[in-house]
Design a protein around this motif. Structure first.
Motif, PDB file in Angstrom:
ATOM      1  N   GLN A  43     -22.646  72.921  -8.199  1.00  0.00           N
ATOM      2  CA  GLN A  43     -23.178  72.952  -9.567  1.00  0.00           C
ATOM      3  C   GLN A  43     -22.271  72.252 -10.575  1.00  0.00           C
ATOM      4  O   GLN A  43     -22.546  72.290 -11.771  1.00  0.00           O
ATOM      5  CB  GLN A  43     -23.407  74.409  -9.992  1.00  0.00           C
ATOM      6  N   HIS A  44     -21.198  71.641 -10.111  1.00  0.00           N
ATOM      7  CA  HIS A  44     -20.230  70.943 -10.984  1.00  0.00           C
ATOM      8  C   HIS A  44     -19.665  71.887 -12.042  1.00  0.00           C
ATOM      9  O   HIS A  44     -19.628  71.571 -13.234  1.00  0.00           O
ATOM     10  CB  HIS A  44     -20.852  69.695 -11.622  1.00  0.00           C
ATOM     11  N   LYS A  45     -19.246  73.045 -11.571  1.00  0.00           N
ATOM     12  CA  LYS A  45     -18.656  74.061 -12.430  1.00  0.00           C
ATOM     13  C   LYS A  45     -17.275  74.418 -11.906  1.00  0.00           C
ATOM     14  O   LYS A  45     -16.873  73.981 -10.828  1.00  0.00           O
ATOM     15  CB  LYS A  45     -19.517  75.336 -12.445  1.00  0.00           C
ATOM     16  N   ASN A  46     -16.561  75.247 -12.656  1.00  0.00           N
ATOM     17  CA  ASN A  46     -15.327  75.868 -12.189  1.00  0.00           C
ATOM     18  C   ASN A  46     -15.634  77.321 -11.855  1.00  0.00           C
ATOM     19  O   ASN A  46     -16.713  77.821 -12.166  1.00  0.00           O
ATOM     20  CB  ASN A  46     -14.227  75.778 -13.248  1.00  0.00           C
ATOM     21  N   VAL A  47     -14.687  77.984 -11.235  1.00  0.00           N
ATOM     22  CA  VAL A  47     -14.837  79.404 -10.893  1.00  0.00           C
ATOM     23  C   VAL A  47     -13.961  80.206 -11.843  1.00  0.00           C
ATOM     24  O   VAL A  47     -12.798  79.859 -12.065  1.00  0.00           O
ATOM     25  CB  VAL A  47     -14.408  79.678  -9.428  1.00  0.00           C
ATOM     26  N   LEU A  48     -14.527  81.243 -12.410  1.00  0.00           N
ATOM     27  CA  LEU A  48     -13.792  82.178 -13.253  1.00  0.00           C
ATOM     28  C   LEU A  48     -13.676  83.490 -12.491  1.00  0.00           C
ATOM     29  O   LEU A  48     -14.682  84.176 -12.270  1.00  0.00           O
ATOM     30  CB  LEU A  48     -14.519  82.407 -14.586  1.00  0.00           C
ATOM     31  N   LEU A  49     -12.466  83.806 -12.047  1.00  0.00           N
ATOM     32  CA  LEU A  49     -12.218  85.080 -11.388  1.00  0.00           C
ATOM     33  C   LEU A  49     -11.748  86.068 -12.446  1.00  0.00           C
ATOM     34  O   LEU A  49     -10.756  85.815 -13.127  1.00  0.00           O
ATOM     35  CB  LEU A  49     -11.132  84.939 -10.315  1.00  0.00           C
ATOM     36  N   GLN A  50     -12.483  87.146 -12.601  1.00  0.00           N
ATOM     37  CA  GLN A  50     -12.051  88.232 -13.480  1.00  0.00           C
ATOM     38  C   GLN A  50     -11.515  89.314 -12.563  1.00  0.00           C
ATOM     39  O   GLN A  50     -12.267  89.949 -11.831  1.00  0.00           O
ATOM     40  CB  GLN A  50     -13.196  88.768 -14.339  1.00  0.00           C
ATOM     41  N   ILE A  51     -10.203  89.498 -12.588  1.00  0.00           N
ATOM     42  CA  ILE A  51      -9.553  90.437 -11.678  1.00  0.00           C
ATOM     43  C   ILE A  51      -9.235  91.725 -12.432  1.00  0.00           C
ATOM     44  O   ILE A  51      -8.628  91.684 -13.506  1.00  0.00           O
ATOM     45  CB  ILE A  51      -8.274  89.807 -11.086  1.00  0.00           C
ATOM     46  N   GLY A  52      -9.663  92.831 -11.864  1.00  0.00           N
ATOM     47  CA  GLY A  52      -9.446  94.137 -12.485  1.00  0.00           C
ATOM     48  C   GLY A  52     -10.081  95.218 -11.641  1.00  0.00           C
ATOM     49  O   GLY A  52     -10.273  95.048 -10.446  1.00  0.00           O
ATOM     50  N   GLY A  53     -10.423  96.309 -12.274  1.00  0.00           N
ATOM     51  CA  GLY A  53     -11.020  97.415 -11.532  1.00  0.00           C
ATOM     52  C   GLY A  53     -11.914  98.263 -12.413  1.00  0.00           C
ATOM     53  O   GLY A  53     -11.872  98.172 -13.646  1.00  0.00           O
TER      54      GLY A  53
ATOM     55  N   GLY B  71      -1.034  92.118 -15.764  1.00  0.00           N
ATOM     56  CA  GLY B  71      -1.857  93.263 -16.140  1.00  0.00           C
ATOM     57  C   GLY B  71      -3.325  92.931 -15.963  1.00  0.00           C
ATOM     58  O   GLY B  71      -3.680  91.879 -15.421  1.00  0.00           O
ATOM     59  N   PHE B  72      -4.188  93.807 -16.467  1.00  0.00           N
ATOM     60  CA  PHE B  72      -5.621  93.658 -16.228  1.00  0.00           C
ATOM     61  C   PHE B  72      -6.418  93.821 -17.505  1.00  0.00           C
ATOM     62  O   PHE B  72      -6.023  94.579 -18.366  1.00  0.00           O
ATOM     63  CB  PHE B  72      -6.074  94.693 -15.198  1.00  0.00           C
ATOM     64  N   PRO B  73      -7.537  93.108 -17.615  1.00  0.00           N
ATOM     65  CA  PRO B  73      -7.973  92.114 -16.656  1.00  0.00           C
ATOM     66  C   PRO B  73      -7.074  90.892 -16.721  1.00  0.00           C
ATOM     67  O   PRO B  73      -6.379  90.666 -17.708  1.00  0.00           O
ATOM     68  CB  PRO B  73      -9.387  91.758 -17.127  1.00  0.00           C
ATOM     69  N   VAL B  74      -7.114  90.124 -15.676  1.00  0.00           N
ATOM     70  CA  VAL B  74      -6.425  88.839 -15.641  1.00  0.00           C
ATOM     71  C   VAL B  74      -7.451  87.852 -15.100  1.00  0.00           C
ATOM     72  O   VAL B  74      -8.319  88.219 -14.300  1.00  0.00           O
ATOM     73  CB  VAL B  74      -5.129  88.888 -14.795  1.00  0.00           C
ATOM     74  N   PHE B  75      -7.365  86.623 -15.556  1.00  0.00           N
ATOM     75  CA  PHE B  75      -8.366  85.620 -15.197  1.00  0.00           C
ATOM     76  C   PHE B  75      -7.698  84.464 -14.473  1.00  0.00           C
ATOM     77  O   PHE B  75      -6.633  84.003 -14.880  1.00  0.00           O
ATOM     78  CB  PHE B  75      -9.079  85.113 -16.448  1.00  0.00           C
ATOM     79  N   VAL B  76      -8.342  83.998 -13.426  1.00  0.00           N
ATOM     80  CA  VAL B  76      -7.875  82.826 -12.691  1.00  0.00           C
ATOM     81  C   VAL B  76      -9.025  81.831 -12.676  1.00  0.00           C
ATOM     82  O   VAL B  76     -10.165  82.188 -12.351  1.00  0.00           O
ATOM     83  CB  VAL B  76      -7.440  83.190 -11.258  1.00  0.00           C
ATOM     84  N   ILE B  77      -8.713  80.591 -13.037  1.00  0.00           N
ATOM     85  CA  ILE B  77      -9.692  79.508 -13.013  1.00  0.00           C
ATOM     86  C   ILE B  77      -9.415  78.651 -11.784  1.00  0.00           C
ATOM     87  O   ILE B  77      -8.290  78.198 -11.569  1.00  0.00           O
ATOM     88  CB  ILE B  77      -9.593  78.620 -14.276  1.00  0.00           C
ATOM     89  N   LEU B  78     -10.451  78.439 -10.982  1.00  0.00           N
ATOM     90  CA  LEU B  78     -10.384  77.558  -9.822  1.00  0.00           C
ATOM     91  C   LEU B  78     -11.332  76.390 -10.047  1.00  0.00           C
ATOM     92  O   LEU B  78     -12.374  76.550 -10.704  1.00  0.00           O
ATOM     93  CB  LEU B  78     -10.819  78.301  -8.551  1.00  0.00           C
ATOM     94  N   ASP B  79     -10.996  75.241  -9.484  1.00  0.00           N
ATOM     95  CA  ASP B  79     -11.933  74.119  -9.562  1.00  0.00           C
ATOM     96  C   ASP B  79     -12.921  74.207  -8.402  1.00  0.00           C
ATOM     97  O   ASP B  79     -12.882  75.145  -7.599  1.00  0.00           O
ATOM     98  CB  ASP B  79     -11.204  72.773  -9.608  1.00  0.00           C
ATOM     99  N   GLY B  80     -13.805  73.237  -8.304  1.00  0.00           N
ATOM    100  CA  GLY B  80     -14.832  73.232  -7.275  1.00  0.00           C
ATOM    101  C   GLY B  80     -14.302  72.981  -5.874  1.00  0.00           C
ATOM    102  O   GLY B  80     -15.078  72.983  -4.912  1.00  0.00           O
ATOM    103  N   LYS B  81     -12.991  72.776  -5.748  1.00  0.00           N
ATOM    104  CA  LYS B  81     -12.372  72.627  -4.433  1.00  0.00           C
ATOM    105  C   LYS B  81     -11.539  73.865  -4.077  1.00  0.00           C
ATOM    106  O   LYS B  81     -10.930  73.922  -3.026  1.00  0.00           O
ATOM    107  CB  LYS B  81     -11.489  71.380  -4.410  1.00  0.00           C
ATOM    108  N   GLY B  82     -11.474  74.806  -4.988  1.00  0.00           N
ATOM    109  CA  GLY B  82     -10.715  76.030  -4.749  1.00  0.00           C
ATOM    110  C   GLY B  82      -9.278  75.968  -5.219  1.00  0.00           C
ATOM    111  O   GLY B  82      -8.514  76.908  -4.989  1.00  0.00           O
ATOM    112  N   ASN B  83      -8.904  74.899  -5.897  1.00  0.00           N
ATOM    113  CA  ASN B  83      -7.540  74.780  -6.428  1.00  0.00           C
ATOM    114  C   ASN B  83      -7.387  75.630  -7.676  1.00  0.00           C
ATOM    115  O   ASN B  83      -8.261  75.621  -8.550  1.00  0.00           O
ATOM    116  CB  ASN B  83      -7.217  73.322  -6.787  1.00  0.00           C
ATOM    117  N   ARG B  84      -6.279  76.339  -7.756  1.00  0.00           N
ATOM    118  CA  ARG B  84      -6.016  77.152  -8.945  1.00  0.00           C
ATOM    119  C   ARG B  84      -5.597  76.227 -10.076  1.00  0.00           C
ATOM    120  O   ARG B  84      -4.650  75.477  -9.975  1.00  0.00           O
ATOM    121  CB  ARG B  84      -4.925  78.187  -8.676  1.00  0.00           C
ATOM    122  N   LEU B  85      -6.345  76.296 -11.173  1.00  0.00           N
ATOM    123  CA  LEU B  85      -6.063  75.475 -12.347  1.00  0.00           C
ATOM    124  C   LEU B  85      -5.257  76.218 -13.395  1.00  0.00           C
ATOM    125  O   LEU B  85      -4.438  75.627 -14.089  1.00  0.00           O
ATOM    126  CB  LEU B  85      -7.378  74.994 -12.985  1.00  0.00           C
ATOM    127  N   HIS B  86      -5.527  77.525 -13.523  1.00  0.00           N
ATOM    128  CA  HIS B  86      -4.916  78.279 -14.620  1.00  0.00           C
ATOM    129  C   HIS B  86      -5.013  79.768 -14.340  1.00  0.00           C
ATOM    130  O   HIS B  86      -5.984  80.244 -13.761  1.00  0.00           O
ATOM    131  CB  HIS B  86      -5.657  77.952 -15.926  1.00  0.00           C
TER     132      HIS B  86
END
Length: 170
Positions: free
Chosen positions: A51-61, A115-130
């Motif tokens: 979809q030509h997007k990035n992945v936003l991981l919202q890490i928490g509980g 701490g939480f939440p924490v966010f990780v941005i991945l590109d469409g190849k799975g590389n961590r950007l931020h």
């Protein structure tokens, strides 16, 4: 007489607490401790690539009130929700006593250190950007719409594409 008043007060308090507990609406669970985070992230990356997007991981509980505050803001605010969904495949990654996802988080550079939440941005190849410490997005007793929007905009695929982003030379 004082004993009767005290007993009546205790009974009334007990009934009030039980009534409040009965009226509580349980929050929907946004994190799944039983999920296979590694497989879910791989699937999110595949979808993001297509979809030509990035992945936003919202890490928490589900134990994390700030995680719910952020989730409520970005799902209930139409502008944030649209920008998020137009640019990211969003995935909630669990961190709880039931499942800390240690191996996955190690592969992401130990984002839980913020701490939480924490966010990780991945590109469409799975590389961590931020990795984003959510405290920088806070304002008062919640998160700032403007700061969250800036975060979303700064790490969107368009912002990171050298063809679409060219700073003006002075």
């Amino acid at each position: 007489m004082r004993k009767l008043i005290l007993i009546a007060a205790i009974l009334t308090l007990g009934v009030t607490v039980k009534a409040q507990e009965a009226g509580k609406v349980e929050k929907p669970k946004i994190y799944n401790p039983e999920a296979n985070a590694k497989a879910d992230i791989a699937a999110a990356v595949k979808t993001a690539s297509a979809q030509h997007k990035n992945v936003l991981l919202q890490i928490g509980g589900n134990w994390c009130s700030w995680c719910y505050l952020f989730n409520d803001l970005v799902t209930q605010n139409a502008e944030l929700n649209k920008h998020m969904n137009d640019n990211y495949v969003v995935l909630h990654v669990n961190y709880s006593k039931e499942n800390t996802n240690d191996a996955v988080l190690a592969g992401l550079g130990y984002p839980q250190r913020f701490g939480f939440p924490v966010f990780v941005i991945l590109d469409g190849k799975g590389n961590r950007l931020h990795t984003q410490n959510s405290s920088y997005l806070e304002e008062g007793k919640g998160h700032s719409k403007a700061k969250v929007m800036e975060f979303f905009q700064n790490w969107s695929p368009t912002a990171l594409d050298p063809k679409t982003y060219a700073p003006k030379a002075k």
